[in-house]
Design a protein around this motif. Structure first.
Motif, PDB file in Angstrom:
ATOM      1  N   PHE A 149       0.827  -1.196   0.000  1.00 39.18           N
ATOM      2  CA  PHE A 149       0.000   0.000   0.000  1.00 39.18           C
ATOM      3  C   PHE A 149       0.868   1.255   0.000  1.00 39.18           C
ATOM      4  O   PHE A 149       0.581   2.222  -0.711  1.00 39.18           O
ATOM      5  CB  PHE A 149      -0.916   0.008   1.227  1.00 39.18           C
ATOM      6  N   GLY A 150       1.943   1.237   0.788  1.00 45.95           N
ATOM      7  CA  GLY A 150       2.852   2.382   0.820  1.00 45.95           C
ATOM      8  C   GLY A 150       3.498   2.633  -0.528  1.00 45.95           C
ATOM      9  O   GLY A 150       3.638   3.781  -0.947  1.00 45.95           O
ATOM     10  N   ARG A 151       3.855   1.562  -1.236  1.00 46.20           N
ATOM     11  CA  ARG A 151       4.467   1.735  -2.553  1.00 46.20           C
ATOM     12  C   ARG A 151       3.433   2.231  -3.560  1.00 46.20           C
ATOM     13  O   ARG A 151       3.734   3.070  -4.409  1.00 46.20           O
ATOM     14  CB  ARG A 151       5.071   0.418  -3.036  1.00 46.20           C
ATOM     15  N   ALA A 152       2.206   1.718  -3.461  1.00 43.64           N
ATOM     16  CA  ALA A 152       1.166   2.105  -4.411  1.00 43.64           C
ATOM     17  C   ALA A 152       0.779   3.569  -4.250  1.00 43.64           C
ATOM     18  O   ALA A 152       0.692   4.319  -5.233  1.00 43.64           O
ATOM     19  CB  ALA A 152      -0.062   1.207  -4.238  1.00 43.64           C
ATOM     20  N   ILE A 153       0.552   3.996  -3.025  1.00 43.30           N
ATOM     21  CA  ILE A 153       0.044   5.352  -2.809  1.00 43.30           C
ATOM     22  C   ILE A 153       1.111   6.411  -3.047  1.00 43.30           C
ATOM     23  O   ILE A 153       0.798   7.590  -3.257  1.00 43.30           O
ATOM     24  CB  ILE A 153      -0.549   5.494  -1.392  1.00 43.30           C
ATOM     25  N   SER A 154       2.383   6.003  -3.040  1.00 43.74           N
ATOM     26  CA  SER A 154       3.473   6.959  -3.279  1.00 43.74           C
ATOM     27  C   SER A 154       3.972   6.929  -4.721  1.00 43.74           C
ATOM     28  O   SER A 154       4.905   7.654  -5.061  1.00 43.74           O
ATOM     29  CB  SER A 154       4.645   6.666  -2.333  1.00 43.74           C
ATOM     30  N   GLU A 155       3.364   6.113  -5.572  1.00 45.62           N
ATOM     31  CA  GLU A 155       3.812   5.969  -6.952  1.00 45.62           C
ATOM     32  C   GLU A 155       3.450   7.204  -7.785  1.00 45.62           C
ATOM     33  O   GLU A 155       2.364   7.761  -7.676  1.00 45.62           O
ATOM     34  CB  GLU A 155       3.186   4.714  -7.577  1.00 45.62           C
ATOM     35  N   VAL A 156       4.379   7.627  -8.631  1.00 39.76           N
ATOM     36  CA  VAL A 156       4.162   8.814  -9.467  1.00 39.76           C
ATOM     37  C   VAL A 156       4.233   8.482 -10.955  1.00 39.76           C
ATOM     38  O   VAL A 156       3.284   8.733 -11.710  1.00 39.76           O
ATOM     39  CB  VAL A 156       5.208   9.915  -9.155  1.00 39.76           C
ATOM     40  N   GLY A 157       5.360   7.907 -11.398  1.00 36.50           N
ATOM     41  CA  GLY A 157       5.621   7.751 -12.820  1.00 36.50           C
ATOM     42  C   GLY A 157       4.569   6.968 -13.564  1.00 36.50           C
ATOM     43  O   GLY A 157       3.986   7.443 -14.554  1.00 36.50           O
ATOM     44  N   ALA A 158       4.301   5.746 -13.124  1.00 31.51           N
ATOM     45  CA  ALA A 158       3.330   4.899 -13.814  1.00 31.51           C
ATOM     46  C   ALA A 158       1.939   5.503 -13.763  1.00 31.51           C
ATOM     47  O   ALA A 158       1.182   5.436 -14.742  1.00 31.51           O
ATOM     48  CB  ALA A 158       3.320   3.501 -13.192  1.00 31.51           C
ATOM     49  N   VAL A 159       1.592   6.101 -12.621  1.00 33.26           N
ATOM     50  CA  VAL A 159       0.268   6.718 -12.464  1.00 33.26           C
ATOM     51  C   VAL A 159       0.105   7.877 -13.436  1.00 33.26           C
ATOM     52  O   VAL A 159      -0.963   8.064 -14.042  1.00 33.26           O
ATOM     53  CB  VAL A 159       0.071   7.195 -11.013  1.00 33.26           C
ATOM     54  N   MET A 160       1.156   8.658 -13.602  1.00 36.76           N
ATOM     55  CA  MET A 160       1.112   9.789 -14.527  1.00 36.76           C
ATOM     56  C   MET A 160       0.919   9.310 -15.964  1.00 36.76           C
ATOM     57  O   MET A 160       0.146   9.900 -16.740  1.00 36.76           O
ATOM     58  CB  MET A 160       2.402  10.605 -14.424  1.00 36.76           C
ATOM     59  N   ILE A 161       1.594   8.215 -16.340  1.00 38.46           N
ATOM     60  CA  ILE A 161       1.537   7.724 -17.715  1.00 38.46           C
ATOM     61  C   ILE A 161       0.157   7.158 -18.052  1.00 38.46           C
ATOM     62  O   ILE A 161      -0.437   7.493 -19.072  1.00 38.46           O
ATOM     63  CB  ILE A 161       2.625   6.664 -17.950  1.00 38.46           C
ATOM     64  N   VAL A 162      -0.366   6.288 -17.192  1.00 40.74           N
ATOM     65  CA  VAL A 162      -1.624   5.608 -17.530  1.00 40.74           C
ATOM     66  C   VAL A 162      -2.854   6.380 -17.075  1.00 40.74           C
ATOM     67  O   VAL A 162      -3.958   6.149 -17.585  1.00 40.74           O
ATOM     68  CB  VAL A 162      -1.659   4.188 -16.925  1.00 40.74           C
ATOM     69  N   GLY A 163      -2.664   7.303 -16.119  1.00 33.77           N
ATOM     70  CA  GLY A 163      -3.799   8.074 -15.625  1.00 33.77           C
ATOM     71  C   GLY A 163      -3.951   9.425 -16.283  1.00 33.77           C
ATOM     72  O   GLY A 163      -5.054   9.949 -16.426  1.00 33.77           O
ATOM     73  N   GLY A 164      -2.837  10.019 -16.681  1.00 38.41           N
ATOM     74  CA  GLY A 164      -2.882  11.298 -17.376  1.00 38.41           C
ATOM     75  C   GLY A 164      -3.042  12.505 -16.477  1.00 38.41           C
ATOM     76  O   GLY A 164      -3.071  13.637 -16.964  1.00 38.41           O
TER      77      GLY A 164
END
Length: 221
Positions: A149-164
Motif C-alpha cells: 500500500f505504501g508503494r502504491a500510494i506513493s507511486e508517481v511515474g506509472a500513475v502519470m503515464i496511464v492516468g494522465g
C-alpha cells in the motif's frame, strides 16, 4: 485554484485506487508466496529469483507497458480504460504484486519450515495446504500489505503515464503534488504532502496495533 473540496476528492481517489490495487495484489500475491514455500527447492529458487528481479523494474516501465496494452492501437485498447482510475489500479497491481509475493513468501517460510511436514501429512490438497499456511502467517501478511500500500500510494511515474493526471478524474496526491510544485503552488503541494505522510504513518500505526500481540513474547503481560 484548487479548493478544499477538490483536495478532499484527490485524497479519496488516491486511497481508493491504492487500496484496491493492494487488495487485488494480496489476493494474488499472498497465495503465490505460500505456493512457493510448498515447491521443491529448484523451482522455488527460480520463481523467487524472477519475482525478486521484478522488484527492481522501474515503475515508469510498468506504466509504459500498461499504456501500450491499453492504448487504442494496443491489444486491450477496445476496453477504453486508458486515462481512468481503472488503468491506475492495473498499473499499481503490477507494481505491488512482486512486493507482496516476496514478502508473503518470507512470512510463510518460517511456519512452513516448522510445520510443513505436519501440514503435508494432514492435508493432501495443495490449495488447502496454502490456505493453512497463510493462516499461520497472518502477521507477516499484514506487513506485506503495508509495504504494498505504501508503494502504491506513493507511486508517481506509472500513475502519470496511464492516468494522465486529469483534473477531477485521475489526479491523485502524488501527481497533484508534482503539478502544483511545477506551477509554484507550494502551499497546496506541501498540504498534500503532509496528508500523504499522515496516511502512511496512520497505516504503519494500524499495522503495529494489529500485529502487536503476535510480536509480544509468550508470557508477557
Amino acid at each position: 485554484m484548487v479548493d478544499g473540496r477538490e483536495i478532499f476528492g484527490i485524497v479519496v481517489l488516491s486511497v481508493q485506487v491504492s487500496l484496491t490495487a493492494s487488495l487485488i495484489g494480496m489476493a494474488i500475491g499472498a497465495p503465490l508466496g505460500g505456493l512457493f514455500c510448498t515447491l521443491r527447492e529448484r523451482p522455488r529458487r527460480v520463481w523467487l529469483a524472477i519475482f525478486s528481479a521484478l522488484l527492481a523494474v522501474p515503475t515508469v516501465v510498468v506504466g509504459l507497458v500498461v499504456y501500450i496494452l491499453l492504448s487504442r492501437s494496443g491489444p486491450l485498447g477496445w476496453l477504453g480504460i486508458l486515462f481512468t482510475p481503472t488503468a491506475i489500479v492495473i498499473a499499481q497491481v503490477i507494481i505491488t504484486l512482486p512486493v507482496i509475493t516476496v514478502f508473503s513468501y518470507r512470512a510463510c517460510a518460517g511456519p512452513w519450515a516448522d510445520y510443513g511436514e505436519q501440514v503435508r501429512l494432514d492435508i493432501r490438497a495443495r490449495w488447502r495446504q496454502i490456505a493453512e499456511l497463510l493462516k499461520m502467517a497472518k502477521a507477516g501478511l499484514v506487513t506485506a500489505f503495508l509495504v504494498a500500500f505504501g508503494r502504491a500510494i506513493s507511486e508517481v511515474g506509472a500513475v502519470m503515464i496511464v492516468g494522465g493526471n486529469i483534473r477531477g478524474s485521475t489526479r491523485v496526491m502524488t501527481t497533484a503534488i508534482t503539478l502544483e510544485t511545477r506551477q509554484g503552488n507550494f502551499n497546496i503541494a506541501v498540504a498534500l504532502g503532509i496528508i500523504l505522510v499522515a496516511i502512511s504513518f496512520g497505516v504503519t500505526v494500524l499495522t503495529w496495533w494489529v500485529t502487536r500481540d503476535r510480536a509480544r513474547p509468550a508470557g508477557a503481560g
